[in-house]
Write a protein that holds these residues in place. Structure first.
Motif, PDB file in Angstrom:
ATOM      1  N   PRO A   8       1.033  10.513  -7.757  1.00 12.02           N
ATOM      2  CA  PRO A   8      -0.183  10.948  -6.766  1.00 12.02           C
ATOM      3  C   PRO A   8      -1.137  12.316  -6.188  1.00 12.02           C
ATOM      4  CG  PRO A   8       1.488   9.157  -5.578  1.00 12.02           C
ATOM      5  CD  PRO A   8       1.847  10.055  -7.214  1.00 12.02           C
ATOM      6  N   LEU A  31       1.068   4.076  -0.576  1.00 13.41           N
ATOM      7  CA  LEU A  31       0.179   4.344  -1.357  1.00 13.41           C
ATOM      8  C   LEU A  31      -0.906   3.407  -1.400  1.00 13.41           C
ATOM      9  CD1 LEU A  31       0.606   8.067  -2.263  1.00 13.41           C
ATOM     10  CD2 LEU A  31      -0.721   7.707  -0.208  1.00 13.41           C
ATOM     11  N   ARG A  32      -1.134   2.766  -2.173  1.00  8.78           N
ATOM     12  CA  ARG A  32      -2.127   0.891  -2.808  1.00  8.78           C
ATOM     13  C   ARG A  32      -3.247   1.772  -2.289  1.00  8.78           C
ATOM     14  NH1 ARG A  32       2.223   0.264  -5.804  1.00  8.78           N
ATOM     15  NH2 ARG A  32       3.695  -0.844  -5.597  1.00  8.78           N
ATOM     16  N   ASP A  48      -1.666  -2.097  -9.507  1.00  8.13           N
ATOM     17  CA  ASP A  48      -0.523  -1.045  -8.676  1.00  8.13           C
ATOM     18  C   ASP A  48       0.552  -0.877  -9.104  1.00  8.13           C
ATOM     19  OD1 ASP A  48      -1.765  -2.520  -5.973  1.00  8.13           O
ATOM     20  OD2 ASP A  48      -0.081  -3.988  -5.871  1.00  8.13           O
ATOM     21  N   ILE A  49       0.057   1.027  -9.547  1.00  2.00           N
ATOM     22  CA  ILE A  49       1.098   1.471 -10.202  1.00  2.00           C
ATOM     23  C   ILE A  49       2.868   1.937  -9.099  1.00  2.00           C
ATOM     24  CG2 ILE A  49       1.268   3.544 -11.783  1.00  2.00           C
ATOM     25  CD1 ILE A  49      -2.111   3.809 -10.843  1.00  2.00           C
ATOM     26  N   THR A  50       4.026   1.711  -9.800  1.00  3.18           N
ATOM     27  CA  THR A  50       4.842   1.828  -9.326  1.00  3.18           C
ATOM     28  C   THR A  50       6.000   2.559  -9.918  1.00  3.18           C
ATOM     29  OG1 THR A  50       5.115   0.496  -8.164  1.00  3.18           O
ATOM     30  CG2 THR A  50       6.918   1.084  -7.894  1.00  3.18           C
ATOM     31  N   GLY A  51       5.876   4.467  -9.538  1.00  2.00           N
ATOM     32  CA  GLY A  51       6.440   4.890 -10.733  1.00  2.00           C
ATOM     33  C   GLY A  51       8.030   5.308  -9.999  1.00  2.00           C
ATOM     34  N   SER A 110      -4.931   5.285  -2.876  1.00  2.00           N
ATOM     35  CA  SER A 110      -4.631   4.853  -4.347  1.00  2.00           C
ATOM     36  C   SER A 110      -4.005   6.389  -4.215  1.00  2.00           C
ATOM     37  CB  SER A 110      -6.565   6.188  -5.008  1.00  2.00           C
ATOM     38  OG  SER A 110      -6.526   6.519  -6.422  1.00  2.00           O
ATOM     39  N   ASP A 111      -4.094   7.486  -3.925  1.00  8.24           N
ATOM     40  CA  ASP A 111      -3.645   8.996  -4.048  1.00  8.24           C
ATOM     41  C   ASP A 111      -3.481  10.134  -3.062  1.00  8.24           C
ATOM     42  OD1 ASP A 111      -5.923  10.745  -4.449  1.00  8.24           O
ATOM     43  OD2 ASP A 111      -6.500   9.262  -5.148  1.00  8.24           O
ATOM     44  N   ASP A 126       8.130   5.512   0.846  1.00  5.42           N
ATOM     45  CA  ASP A 126       9.494   4.098   1.270  1.00  5.42           C
ATOM     46  C   ASP A 126      10.967   5.478   1.123  1.00  5.42           C
ATOM     47  OD1 ASP A 126      10.009   5.718  -1.457  1.00  5.42           O
ATOM     48  OD2 ASP A 126      11.020   3.361  -2.035  1.00  5.42           O
ATOM     49  N   ILE A 128      -6.378   9.074 -12.843  1.00  2.93           N
ATOM     50  CA  ILE A 128      -7.071   7.788 -12.030  1.00  2.93           C
ATOM     51  C   ILE A 128      -7.973   7.848 -11.651  1.00  2.93           C
ATOM     52  CG2 ILE A 128      -7.247   6.629  -9.428  1.00  2.93           C
ATOM     53  CD1 ILE A 128      -4.171   7.571  -9.404  1.00  2.93           C
ATOM     54  N   THR A 165      10.417   6.420  -4.249  1.00  2.00           N
ATOM     55  CA  THR A 165       9.222   5.533  -5.441  1.00  2.00           C
ATOM     56  C   THR A 165       7.745   6.219  -4.995  1.00  2.00           C
ATOM     57  OG1 THR A 165      10.678   3.925  -4.548  1.00  2.00           O
ATOM     58  CG2 THR A 165       8.927   3.193  -6.083  1.00  2.00           C
ATOM     59  N   HIS A 166       7.327   6.413  -6.053  1.00  2.00           N
ATOM     60  CA  HIS A 166       5.542   5.996  -5.759  1.00  2.00           C
ATOM     61  C   HIS A 166       4.785   4.640  -5.835  1.00  2.00           C
ATOM     62  CE1 HIS A 166       6.037  11.203  -7.616  1.00  2.00           C
ATOM     63  NE2 HIS A 166       6.035  10.583  -6.404  1.00  2.00           N
ATOM     64  N   GLU A 167       4.302   4.726  -4.950  1.00  2.00           N
ATOM     65  CA  GLU A 167       3.554   3.427  -5.304  1.00  2.00           C
ATOM     66  C   GLU A 167       1.999   3.940  -4.750  1.00  2.00           C
ATOM     67  OE1 GLU A 167       6.305   0.190  -2.676  1.00  2.00           O
ATOM     68  OE2 GLU A 167       6.863   2.046  -1.946  1.00  2.00           O
ATOM     69  N   TYR A 168       1.037   3.898  -6.249  1.00  2.00           N
ATOM     70  CA  TYR A 168      -0.083   3.617  -5.608  1.00  2.00           C
ATOM     71  C   TYR A 168      -0.749   3.093  -6.441  1.00  2.00           C
ATOM     72  CZ  TYR A 168       0.810   6.787 -10.067  1.00  2.00           C
ATOM     73  OH  TYR A 168       1.416   7.166 -11.069  1.00  2.00           O
ATOM     74  N   GLY A 169      -2.332   2.909  -6.084  1.00  2.00           N
ATOM     75  CA  GLY A 169      -2.993   2.291  -7.288  1.00  2.00           C
ATOM     76  C   GLY A 169      -4.685   2.635  -7.418  1.00  2.00           C
ATOM     77  N   MET A 170      -5.110   1.931  -8.598  1.00  2.00           N
ATOM     78  CA  MET A 170      -6.441   2.423  -8.733  1.00  2.00           C
ATOM     79  C   MET A 170      -7.292   1.784  -9.114  1.00  2.00           C
ATOM     80  SD  MET A 170      -5.311   2.810 -13.158  1.00  2.00           S
ATOM     81  CE  MET A 170      -5.005   1.568 -14.387  1.00  2.00           C
ATOM     82  N   GLN A 171      -8.896   1.288  -8.806  1.00  2.00           N
ATOM     83  CA  GLN A 171      -9.669   0.586  -9.248  1.00  2.00           C
ATOM     84  C   GLN A 171     -10.055   0.157 -10.273  1.00  2.00           C
ATOM     85  OE1 GLN A 171     -10.464  -1.474  -6.423  1.00  2.00           O
ATOM     86  NE2 GLN A 171      -9.011  -0.380  -5.273  1.00  2.00           N
TER      87      GLN A 171
END
Lengths: 443, 168
Positions: A367, B158-159, A338-341, B162-163, B52, A376, A201-207
């Protein structure tokens, strides 16, 4: 951060109609940037949008076996989806013990017949029934086990394996909600055969505000300028970029939208590119022939050659491009998301095809890809720009008054119109179609 | 560019390996990415699994990065351009490499584990990546080179970072 207090915005400003200005006669569509910056609007969205929409939970392939479960935040709430050990039904429960509240599912995924709260050891079955209460004799004889089962999320429905939940018990049925998006979801599903979500799972994020990602995910206009390094990578590998990103944008109703287009990249289903290697050519021709036999020439051509960036309102994106992504996201504040792909692929895919699909996915997407980090950056850059003030509205009028192209902004307008209506408190089943008529009248 | 050693693989010391790993860290911190690539074999792999699914096989599961040498070069070319917007201007990076452990050689490869922290500072924000490197090193004409670098992240998601636009 600053000594100047941000004034609380007026209650009236929380209404969508005050934030989204759809001035069709002037071919002008403006969105007040407060919609992307205000904490009050974020708080209102949680109630008005996320509590009254169908939200993506996960795919049934993630819980293939009885007792399989995945833990997910949905609409900002911790829930979990479990395939009942006895019935095989897909259950989605609020992840909270009915006794004193602790979460009962504490791993992201696994297999279990029961879920025990570690706090006082109340135990629930995978069907949600309360099955164990230590020291039960301390309670009156009529402790209502039935009443104290895990709380189900108000509505749960699956469309061909894609599981959605809604916290609104009165929401319209999922198929009706999907409206025109259903046809595009069918293209994706039919092309993959036995579709599964791959592990990882791609669990990333952005402001940045979540709605900026909605826009970006279905925005053909930014592809060439923002993703120059990706197109250069393709060109270096021998891809002919002459055609660009060429196609149309469609409002699919109820806030959903799609951009459908031809693009220079290969598609792991059946659009060969030199990047896949000579050996893949015959094999991909066979996949195309198979899809043509199953679905007819026209549908197969759409599946094989067309790219689709599909928005299912409010926060599910399925990009059927150089790979198939399933992406959902959720604001954690007005300015963070929060972004999940995940990646979707046929279950029984040949290892060589799988490898090409994965390579294809990772070079563009996610990401660590060659494109997503730049998206992002762009969205965070917008958010920073909003803070500068001086400009009240974002202009989303591109392509108004013509049959919109993939590089236009009709897709975003479809989203914003529904967002406006939800923020105005409009339920789908109470809408009289007046606004849709107005829109048709413009053309 | 890489360390020249005269001892056979089995007699390599932690110090020999440290020299290579510290050199790599310095090149990445200094954004000398083309030189960084010279530390790798032509059949090199650079892999980062998802947070994960740290044991993932990149041939069948989704990972964050799965680069062969060609894509490592493409990543470097991209990061050297001004069009990699997430890293233009570049972050200030500091790779800290520690707890280096050498395992017994397997065939012509020396497996090495190390702990790392990578600090990334950019535009007033700081992020940190923490985890374990798994290297497979080989000797080629007296040069100690990296054939494989697998980066297993300790973060549960990763949140906050970010990346992974930078090279870990």
């Amino acid at each position: 951060m600053t000594a100047i207090e941000t004034p609380l915005i007026e209650a009236a400003q929380l209404n969508g109609s005050n934030l989204v200005l759809d001035e069709s006669a002037e071919r002008r569509f403006l969105v007040d940037r407060t919609a992307m910056t205000s904490p009050e609007i974020y708080a209102a969205e949680l109630k008005k949008v996320f509590d009254h929409s169908w939200l993506y939970v996960g795919h049934e392939s993630e819980i293939r076996n009885r007792g399989d479960y995945v833990r997910r935040p949905v609409g900002g709430r911790p829930v979990f989806m479990v395939r009942g050990a006895k019935t095989g039904a897909v259950n989605v429960f609020h992840n909270s013990c009915t006794h004193r509240g602790a979460v009962v599912c504490r791993q992201d995924s696994g297999n279990s017949k029961s879920f025990q709260c570690f706090y006082h050891a109340w135990t629930f079955s995978s069907e949600g029934n309360l099955v164990g209460v230590p020291g039960r004799d301390a309670y009156p004889d009529d402790l209502d086990y039935e009443q104290l089962g895990l709380a189900r999320v108000a509505r749960v429905e699956s469309y061909r394996g894609f599981v959605f939940a809604s916290f609104d018990p009165d929401i319209i049925d999922l198929v009706e909600y999907l409206a025109g998006a259903r046809e595009y979801l069918d293209y994706v599903i039919d092309a993959q055969g036995d579709l599964q979500i791959l592990a990882g799972t791609h669990e990333y994020g952005m402001q940045a505000n979540w709605k900026l990602l909605v826009e970006n995910s279905i925005d053909g206009y930014h592809a060439v300028p923002t993703h120059d390094t990706y197109f250069k990578y393709l060109a270096d590998l021998g891809t002919d970029l002459a055609g660009g990103v060429n196609g149309v944008a469609r409002d699919l109703g109820n806030g959903h939208a799609v951009m459908e287009y031809l693009a220079p990249w290969g598609r792991p289903i059946a659009k060969w590119e030199s990047i896949f290697g000579e050996a893949a050519n015959t094999e991909m021709a066979a996949i195309r022939a198979d899809l043509t036999a199953k679905f007819g020439e026209d549908r197969a051509a759409v599946m094989c050659d067309h790219n689709r960036n599909l928005l299912i309102y409010p926060n599910l994106i399925i990009n059927d491009i150089m790979a198939v992504t399933v992406r959902t996201f959720m604001p954690t504040s007005a300015t963070s998301t929060d972004i999940t792909g995940w990646q979707a692929a046929p279950h029984d895919e040949l290892p060589e095809v799988r490898q090409r699909r994965l390579d294809s996915f990772l070079t563009f997407l996610g990401p660590g890809g060659f494109a997503t980090p730049d998206d992002i950056e762009a969205l965070e850059s917008c958010q920073q720009g909003f803070a500068s003030g001086g400009v009240e509205f974002s202009d989303i009028s591109r392509g108004m008054g013509r049959d919109p192209l993939a590089t236009d902004e009709e897709q975003m307008r479809a989203f914003w119109r529904r967002w406006r209506d939800q923020m105005d408190g409009q339920r789908l089943d109470q809408m009289d179609g007046k606004r849709l008529d107005q829109k048709d009248g413009q053309r | 560019m890489s360390t020249v050693v005269t001892t056979p693989l089995a007699q390599l010391t932690r110090s020999d390996v440290e020299e290579l790993l510290f050199q790599e860290a310095e090149l990445l911190d200094d954004w000398q990415l083309n030189t960084w690539l010279t530390l790798y074999t032509d059949d090199a792999r650079y892999v980062i699994p998802c947070t994960d699914d740290r044991d993932a096989n990149p041939a069948s599961a989704l990972v964050l990065i799965d680069d062969n040498r060609m894509r490592m070069q493409a990543r470097v070319d991209r990061l050297n351009s001004r069009k990699a917007h997430r890293e233009y201007p570049h972050s200030n990076l500091r790779h800290l490499v520690t707890n280096i452990r050498l395992d017994a050689p397997v065939g012509d490869e020396l497996p090495v584990r190390a702990s790392f922290a990578v600090w990334r500072f950019r535009a007033g924000r700081e992020t940190v990546y923490v985890g374990r490197y798994h290297y497979r090193l080989v000797l080629s004409d007296g040069q100690l080179l990296i054939r494989s670098k697998r980066v297993e992240l300790d973060m549960t998601a990763l949140r906050p970072a970010s990346d992974v636009a930078v090279i870990l």
